[in-house]
Design a protein around this motif. Structure first.
Motif, mmCIF file in Angstrom:
data_model
loop_
_atom_site.group_PDB
_atom_site.id
_atom_site.type_symbol
_atom_site.label_atom_id
_atom_site.label_comp_id
_atom_site.label_asym_id
_atom_site.label_seq_id
_atom_site.Cartn_x
_atom_site.Cartn_y
_atom_site.Cartn_z
ATOM 1 N N ASN A 51 0.937 -1.212 0.061
ATOM 2 C CA ASN A 51 0.064 0.018 0.107
ATOM 3 C C ASN A 51 0.909 1.276 -0.187
ATOM 4 O OD1 ASN A 51 -2.632 -1.284 0.071
ATOM 5 N ND2 ASN A 51 -2.388 -1.655 2.301
ATOM 6 N N PRO A 52 0.323 2.400 -0.340
ATOM 7 C CA PRO A 52 1.142 3.697 -0.582
ATOM 8 C C PRO A 52 1.889 3.950 1.072
ATOM 9 C CG PRO A 52 -0.707 4.028 -1.507
ATOM 10 C CD PRO A 52 -0.935 2.624 -0.902
ATOM 11 N N TYR A 53 3.138 4.401 1.074
ATOM 12 C CA TYR A 53 3.910 4.453 1.887
ATOM 13 C C TYR A 53 4.256 3.370 2.929
ATOM 14 C CZ TYR A 53 2.495 9.246 0.728
ATOM 15 O OH TYR A 53 2.205 10.342 -0.206
ATOM 16 N N ASP A 54 3.860 2.068 2.637
ATOM 17 C CA ASP A 54 4.173 0.871 3.179
ATOM 18 C C ASP A 54 5.507 0.861 3.410
ATOM 19 O OD1 ASP A 54 1.918 -0.012 4.290
ATOM 20 O OD2 ASP A 54 1.479 -1.448 2.605
ATOM 21 N N PRO A 55 6.308 0.226 4.632
ATOM 22 C CA PRO A 55 7.877 0.196 4.722
ATOM 23 C C PRO A 55 8.004 -1.226 3.718
ATOM 24 C CG PRO A 55 6.604 -0.434 6.771
ATOM 25 C CD PRO A 55 5.484 0.303 6.045
ATOM 26 N N SER A 56 9.348 -1.188 3.799
ATOM 27 C CA SER A 56 9.872 -2.540 2.774
ATOM 28 C C SER A 56 11.438 -2.629 3.405
ATOM 29 C CB SER A 56 9.885 -2.382 1.258
ATOM 30 O OG SER A 56 10.393 -3.356 0.668
ATOM 31 N N SER A 57 11.183 -4.088 3.830
ATOM 32 C CA SER A 57 12.375 -4.807 3.999
ATOM 33 C C SER A 57 13.514 -5.043 2.934
ATOM 34 C CB SER A 57 12.266 -5.949 5.221
ATOM 35 O OG SER A 57 11.663 -6.966 4.655
ATOM 36 N N PHE A 58 12.949 -5.135 1.757
ATOM 37 C CA PHE A 58 13.503 -5.606 0.417
ATOM 38 C C PHE A 58 14.634 -4.727 -0.051
ATOM 39 C CE2 PHE A 58 13.958 -6.120 -4.129
ATOM 40 C CZ PHE A 58 14.486 -7.528 -4.182
ATOM 41 N N PHE A 59 14.156 -3.412 -0.121
ATOM 42 C CA PHE A 59 15.101 -2.214 -0.435
ATOM 43 C C PHE A 59 15.889 -1.646 0.738
ATOM 44 C CE2 PHE A 59 11.480 -2.167 -3.266
ATOM 45 C CZ PHE A 59 12.050 -2.615 -4.789
ATOM 46 N N ALA A 60 17.004 -1.357 0.424
ATOM 47 C CA ALA A 60 18.079 -0.878 1.427
ATOM 48 C C ALA A 60 17.559 0.482 2.103
ATOM 49 C CB ALA A 60 19.416 -0.338 0.574
ATOM 50 N N ASP A 61 16.513 1.351 1.342
ATOM 51 C CA ASP A 61 16.121 2.538 2.124
ATOM 52 C C ASP A 61 14.885 2.481 2.861
ATOM 53 O OD1 ASP A 61 14.423 2.254 0.152
ATOM 54 O OD2 ASP A 61 14.561 4.157 -1.125
ATOM 55 N N GLY A 62 14.454 1.247 3.027
ATOM 56 C CA GLY A 62 13.347 0.764 3.686
ATOM 57 C C GLY A 62 12.030 1.220 3.396
ATOM 58 N N ARG A 63 11.784 1.780 2.030
ATOM 59 C CA ARG A 63 10.672 2.418 1.523
ATOM 60 C C ARG A 63 10.095 1.368 0.234
ATOM 61 N NH1 ARG A 63 11.847 8.457 0.082
ATOM 62 N NH2 ARG A 63 13.512 7.465 -1.191
ATOM 63 N N SER A 64 8.976 1.036 0.147
ATOM 64 C CA SER A 64 8.120 0.367 -0.741
ATOM 65 C C SER A 64 8.193 1.084 -2.161
ATOM 66 C CB SER A 64 6.971 -0.314 -0.516
ATOM 67 O OG SER A 64 6.061 0.872 -0.229
ATOM 68 N N ALA A 65 7.910 2.467 -2.042
ATOM 69 C CA ALA A 65 7.602 3.174 -3.067
ATOM 70 C C ALA A 65 9.301 3.349 -3.701
ATOM 71 C CB ALA A 65 7.138 4.579 -2.816
ATOM 72 N N ARG A 66 9.195 3.778 -4.902
ATOM 73 C CA ARG A 66 10.696 3.836 -5.669
ATOM 74 C C ARG A 66 10.583 5.150 -6.406
ATOM 75 N NH1 ARG A 66 12.535 1.805 -2.500
ATOM 76 N NH2 ARG A 66 14.490 1.962 -3.492
ATOM 77 N N GLN A 67 11.885 5.777 -6.344
ATOM 78 C CA GLN A 67 12.026 7.268 -6.886
ATOM 79 C C GLN A 67 12.187 6.909 -8.459
ATOM 80 O OE1 GLN A 67 11.869 10.035 -5.354
ATOM 81 N NE2 GLN A 67 11.062 8.905 -3.529
#
Length: 216
Positions: A51-67
């Motif tokens: 969902n929007p703004y959900d955290p993610s442990s997959f990416f190094a920055d901890g964000r699920s949304a990508r730039q």
């Protein structure tokens, strides 16, 4: 009990199927799994997603949304060509142009008009372009009273966003070219209302001396 005897007994309802204990266990597991998975479903609206703004442990920055990838242009972004004085606000209903209208601007406007507009609106702006002769809907003539009175920003808005059956051209014609087209439309409208007295003296002499049917 041989096969034929078993089938005969089964037809008369007197046969009993006896399975080894291991086979019964496997059959029980298979039936249990079938019942379990038959109750599971995943509709299209239930998806393994963030969902929007959900955290993610997959990416190094901890964000699920990508730039956005560097060098790409986000959908709907305002481009450099679409900003500044060439992008007149369509809400002002202005009859002024964001830059001086010169002969070079009119020449550019005529070229762009013949490419993008003439197939529908006709070379003289009468709404009798080639596609109209092929059965498509005819646009209104630029020479009707309502369009002669319309401000320049109206034409810019229609070219940018479309109107009625006309689809938008804002994504394919840069703002400055749109204004050049509007200037040329104004020249077409003026040509129907002009008279020889309004022509500058030097140009009037050229017109008067030119052979009939030629352009001085």
């Amino acid at each position: 009990m041989d096969g034929e005897t078993f089938l005969s007994a089964a037809r008369h309802g007197s046969a009993t199927l006896t399975l080894p204990s291991g086979a019964r266990a496997l059959l029980f597991i298979a039936v249990s799994l079938a019942a379990l998975f038959s109750g599971c479903r995943r509709d299209m609206h239930v998806q393994p997603r963030y969902n929007p703004y959900d955290p993610s442990s997959f990416f190094a920055d901890g964000r699920s949304a990508r730039q956005p990838v560097p060098g790409t242009i986000p959908r709907g972004a305002v481009l450099a060509d679409d900003a500044g004085p060439d992008r007149e606000s369509v809400t002002t209903r202005s009859d002024t142009f964001p830059f001086p209208v010169t002969r070079a601007v009119l020449d550019r406007g005529r070229e762009r008009y013949n490419i993008f507009c003439a197939p529908c609106h006709g070379l003289a702006g009468d709404g009798d372009g080639m596609i109209v002769h092929r059965g498509f809907q005819a646009p209104p003539s630029y020479h009707i009273d309502s369009l002669r009175r319309a401000p320049a920003s109206h034409f810019f808005e229609v070219i940018t966003d479309g109107f009625g059956a006309m689809y938008p051209y804002g994504y394919r014609v840069p703002p400055r070219d749109r204004w050049a087209i509007v200037a040329y439309i104004r020249a077409l409208q003026l040509s129907r209302q002009a008279n020889i007295a309004g022509v500058p003296e030097a140009e009037r002499q050229k017109l008067m001396s030119a052979p009939p049917g030629t352009t001085p």
